[in-house]
Design a protein around this motif. Structure first.
Motif, PDB file in Angstrom:
ATOM      1  N   LYS A  47       0.805  -1.228   0.000  1.00  0.00           N
ATOM      2  CA  LYS A  47       0.000   0.000   0.000  1.00  0.00           C
ATOM      3  C   LYS A  47       0.831   1.268   0.000  1.00  0.00           C
ATOM      4  O   LYS A  47       0.380   2.310  -0.458  1.00  0.00           O
ATOM      5  N   THR A  48       2.033   1.209   0.544  1.00  0.00           N
ATOM      6  CA  THR A  48       2.708   2.459   0.901  1.00  0.00           C
ATOM      7  C   THR A  48       4.042   2.666   0.204  1.00  0.00           C
ATOM      8  O   THR A  48       4.994   3.109   0.811  1.00  0.00           O
ATOM      9  N   PHE A  49       4.144   2.313  -1.033  1.00  0.00           N
ATOM     10  CA  PHE A  49       5.408   2.501  -1.739  1.00  0.00           C
ATOM     11  C   PHE A  49       5.485   3.937  -2.278  1.00  0.00           C
ATOM     12  O   PHE A  49       4.493   4.491  -2.742  1.00  0.00           O
ATOM     13  N   SER A  50       6.687   4.513  -2.204  1.00  0.00           N
ATOM     14  CA  SER A  50       6.887   5.837  -2.793  1.00  0.00           C
ATOM     15  C   SER A  50       8.153   5.800  -3.652  1.00  0.00           C
ATOM     16  O   SER A  50       9.025   4.948  -3.442  1.00  0.00           O
ATOM     17  N   PHE A  51       8.229   6.702  -4.611  1.00  0.00           N
ATOM     18  CA  PHE A  51       9.447   6.784  -5.419  1.00  0.00           C
ATOM     19  C   PHE A  51       9.663   8.222  -5.871  1.00  0.00           C
ATOM     20  O   PHE A  51       8.752   9.061  -5.786  1.00  0.00           O
ATOM     21  N   VAL A  52      10.878   8.497  -6.305  1.00  0.00           N
ATOM     22  CA  VAL A  52      11.276   9.852  -6.688  1.00  0.00           C
ATOM     23  C   VAL A  52      11.771   9.789  -8.124  1.00  0.00           C
ATOM     24  O   VAL A  52      12.544   8.889  -8.469  1.00  0.00           O
ATOM     25  N   VAL A  53      11.338  10.743  -8.941  1.00  0.00           N
ATOM     26  CA  VAL A  53      11.789  10.713 -10.334  1.00  0.00           C
ATOM     27  C   VAL A  53      11.976  12.126 -10.857  1.00  0.00           C
ATOM     28  O   VAL A  53      11.280  13.053 -10.440  1.00  0.00           O
ATOM     29  N   ALA A  54      12.940  12.277 -11.748  1.00  0.00           N
ATOM     30  CA  ALA A  54      13.111  13.533 -12.487  1.00  0.00           C
ATOM     31  C   ALA A  54      13.689  13.151 -13.852  1.00  0.00           C
ATOM     32  O   ALA A  54      14.554  12.272 -13.936  1.00  0.00           O
ATOM     33  N   THR A  55      13.179  13.775 -14.896  1.00  0.00           N
ATOM     34  CA  THR A  55      13.769  13.580 -16.223  1.00  0.00           C
ATOM     35  C   THR A  55      13.740  14.931 -16.937  1.00  0.00           C
ATOM     36  O   THR A  55      13.197  15.902 -16.422  1.00  0.00           O
ATOM     37  N   ALA A  56      14.273  14.945 -18.148  1.00  0.00           N
ATOM     38  CA  ALA A  56      14.245  16.185 -18.920  1.00  0.00           C
ATOM     39  C   ALA A  56      12.797  16.644 -19.133  1.00  0.00           C
ATOM     40  O   ALA A  56      12.539  17.828 -19.320  1.00  0.00           O
ATOM     41  N   ARG A  57      11.849  15.699 -19.102  1.00  0.00           N
ATOM     42  CA  ARG A  57      10.436  16.065 -19.308  1.00  0.00           C
ATOM     43  C   ARG A  57       9.606  16.110 -18.027  1.00  0.00           C
ATOM     44  O   ARG A  57       8.521  16.666 -18.006  1.00  0.00           O
ATOM     45  N   GLN A  58      10.095  15.442 -16.983  1.00  0.00           N
ATOM     46  CA  GLN A  58       9.305  15.276 -15.748  1.00  0.00           C
ATOM     47  C   GLN A  58      10.002  16.028 -14.608  1.00  0.00           C
ATOM     48  O   GLN A  58      11.065  15.607 -14.153  1.00  0.00           O
ATOM     49  N   PRO A  59       9.422  17.125 -14.140  1.00  0.00           N
ATOM     50  CA  PRO A  59      10.066  17.821 -13.018  1.00  0.00           C
ATOM     51  C   PRO A  59      10.191  16.891 -11.805  1.00  0.00           C
ATOM     52  O   PRO A  59       9.375  15.976 -11.643  1.00  0.00           O
ATOM     53  N   LEU A  60      11.192  17.154 -10.988  1.00  0.00           N
ATOM     54  CA  LEU A  60      11.453  16.329  -9.811  1.00  0.00           C
ATOM     55  C   LEU A  60      10.179  16.160  -8.975  1.00  0.00           C
ATOM     56  O   LEU A  60       9.579  17.149  -8.557  1.00  0.00           O
ATOM     57  N   THR A  61       9.783  14.927  -8.750  1.00  0.00           N
ATOM     58  CA  THR A  61       8.519  14.663  -8.029  1.00  0.00           C
ATOM     59  C   THR A  61       8.675  13.433  -7.145  1.00  0.00           C
ATOM     60  O   THR A  61       9.305  12.449  -7.537  1.00  0.00           O
ATOM     61  N   VAL A  62       8.061  13.491  -5.954  1.00  0.00           N
ATOM     62  CA  VAL A  62       7.900  12.284  -5.130  1.00  0.00           C
ATOM     63  C   VAL A  62       6.488  11.772  -5.402  1.00  0.00           C
ATOM     64  O   VAL A  62       5.514  12.509  -5.234  1.00  0.00           O
ATOM     65  N   PHE A  63       6.386  10.530  -5.829  1.00  0.00           N
ATOM     66  CA  PHE A  63       5.089   9.914  -6.073  1.00  0.00           C
ATOM     67  C   PHE A  63       4.806   8.867  -5.007  1.00  0.00           C
ATOM     68  O   PHE A  63       5.732   8.205  -4.518  1.00  0.00           O
TER      69      PHE A  63
END
Ligand code: SD4
Length: 319
Positions: free
Chosen positions: A269-285
């Motif tokens: 239920k509680t997984f989180s991840f962090v991503v940033a790419t040239a198209r995707q601003p830095l975000t915690v999901f």
């Protein structure tokens, strides 16, 4: 294109710096290793590096790995005791022709011989957690093996090179000498710059049964999107283990292809991840599972605040 994706919110600070480095055209190897090392150094993260939770014997045994997606070279350490940054030792091993995976005393001796720093990795706070967990589980006859938070970080640089790195103290209360998926190539991590990379967190004993990271990369090579590959691998493994093994532990993954498209999947239920790419601003999901598909949404300020409070909260000690 460039990109970086990591398991769990705890990777945010390291990923923030490395995303800027990748955006500025810096190479991926240092971006992923520096980001993992930042998590290792932060004392409040109790499942990675300094401050990591100990084995049932009260010792901190750390696992880490690094893989270069251009050459397929990898290095990994298991049960490494009292060396400051296991991920840097793993990266150094990836430059060796042989002895790519070293464990225990041999890993420590090699690290020291290469000039890596000796550092006591057990903290008072980790011992407080250890005593609390003993009271909550073993003392009541319950299994201590729940909760997991391995950091796994994948990067893609502007030159098209990819790398992945992992680091963990493994399952809390593990037996001395136990190794999970995180330093095992194909299970906890895999990276091929011609396709993409994947990394896993969860119960290593179950993630290894599916050679999870390799399988995700293989499916991306066959044409699946990263999200399709991640979902299909996690949910097929879950079904297979439920029907043939009778139970299944936590399985969570993130992946990215060499175009900077990413995916994440989980059966918890509680997984989180962090991503940033040239198209995707830095975000915690944070993720949510809806039938056989993982959905995710950006976390809000309340979530971030609750997280910050939780990781620093005092640990109750018994009088
Ligand atoms: C392991 N996959 O050692 C790791 C556990 C994990 O924090 O994710 N731990 O099995």
């Amino acid at each position: 294109m460039w990109g970086i994706i990591a398991t769990w919110r705890m990777a945010l600070e390291g990923v923030t710096e490395s995303a800027s480095a990748l955006a500025a055209g810096k190479p991926v190897a240092s971006a992923v290793v520096d980001a993992v090392a930042a998590v290792e150094d932060f004392p409040y993260y109790k499942s990675v590096g300094y401050g990591g939770l100990p084995t049932e014997n009260g010792e901190v045994e750390l696992d880490a790995a690094y893989m270069d997606g251009d050459t397929l070279a990898f290095g990994a350490v298991g049960n490494l005791v009292d060396i400051a940054n296991p991920v840097r030792v793993a990266q150094a091993l990836s430059r060796q022709r042989y002895n790519s995976l070293l464990v225990g005393q041999g890993a420590r001796e090699w690290a020291l011989s290469q000039g890596f720093s000796d550092k006591t990795m057990l903290t008072d706070r980790a011992m407080q957690h250890y005593r609390k967990r003993c009271r909550e589980t073993l003392d009541k006859g319950l299994s201590p093996y729940n909760g997991h938070d391995t950091v796994g970080i994948i990067g893609l640089d502007k030159q098209g090179s990819m790398s992945v790195a992992t680091s963990t103290s493994g399952l809390f209360m593990k037996k001395r000498g136990r190794i999970g998926d995180s330093p095992i190539i194909g299970s906890g991590f895999y990276c091929d710059s011609e396709t993409g990379a994947a990394t896993a967190t969860g119960v290593g004993e179950d993630l290894m049964k599916g050679c999870t990271s390799y399988e995700i990369v293989r499916r991306m090579a066959l044409g699946m999107t990263p999200q399709q590959a991640a979902d299909s691998v996690v949910f097929e493994l879950e079904d297979k283990l439920m029907s043939r093994f009778g139970r299944v532990g936590d399985l969570s993954v993130v992946c990215m292809n060499n175009r900077g498209e990413f995916g994440a999947a989980t059966n918890i239920k509680t997984f989180s991840f962090v991503v940033a790419t040239a198209r995707q601003p830095l975000t915690v999901f944070r993720t949510e599972r809806l039938r056989e598909k993982t959905h995710y949404q950006a976390v809000d300020d309340d979530w971030m605040q609750a997280y910050a409070t939780r990781i620093r909260a005092p640990i109750e000690e018994q009088p």
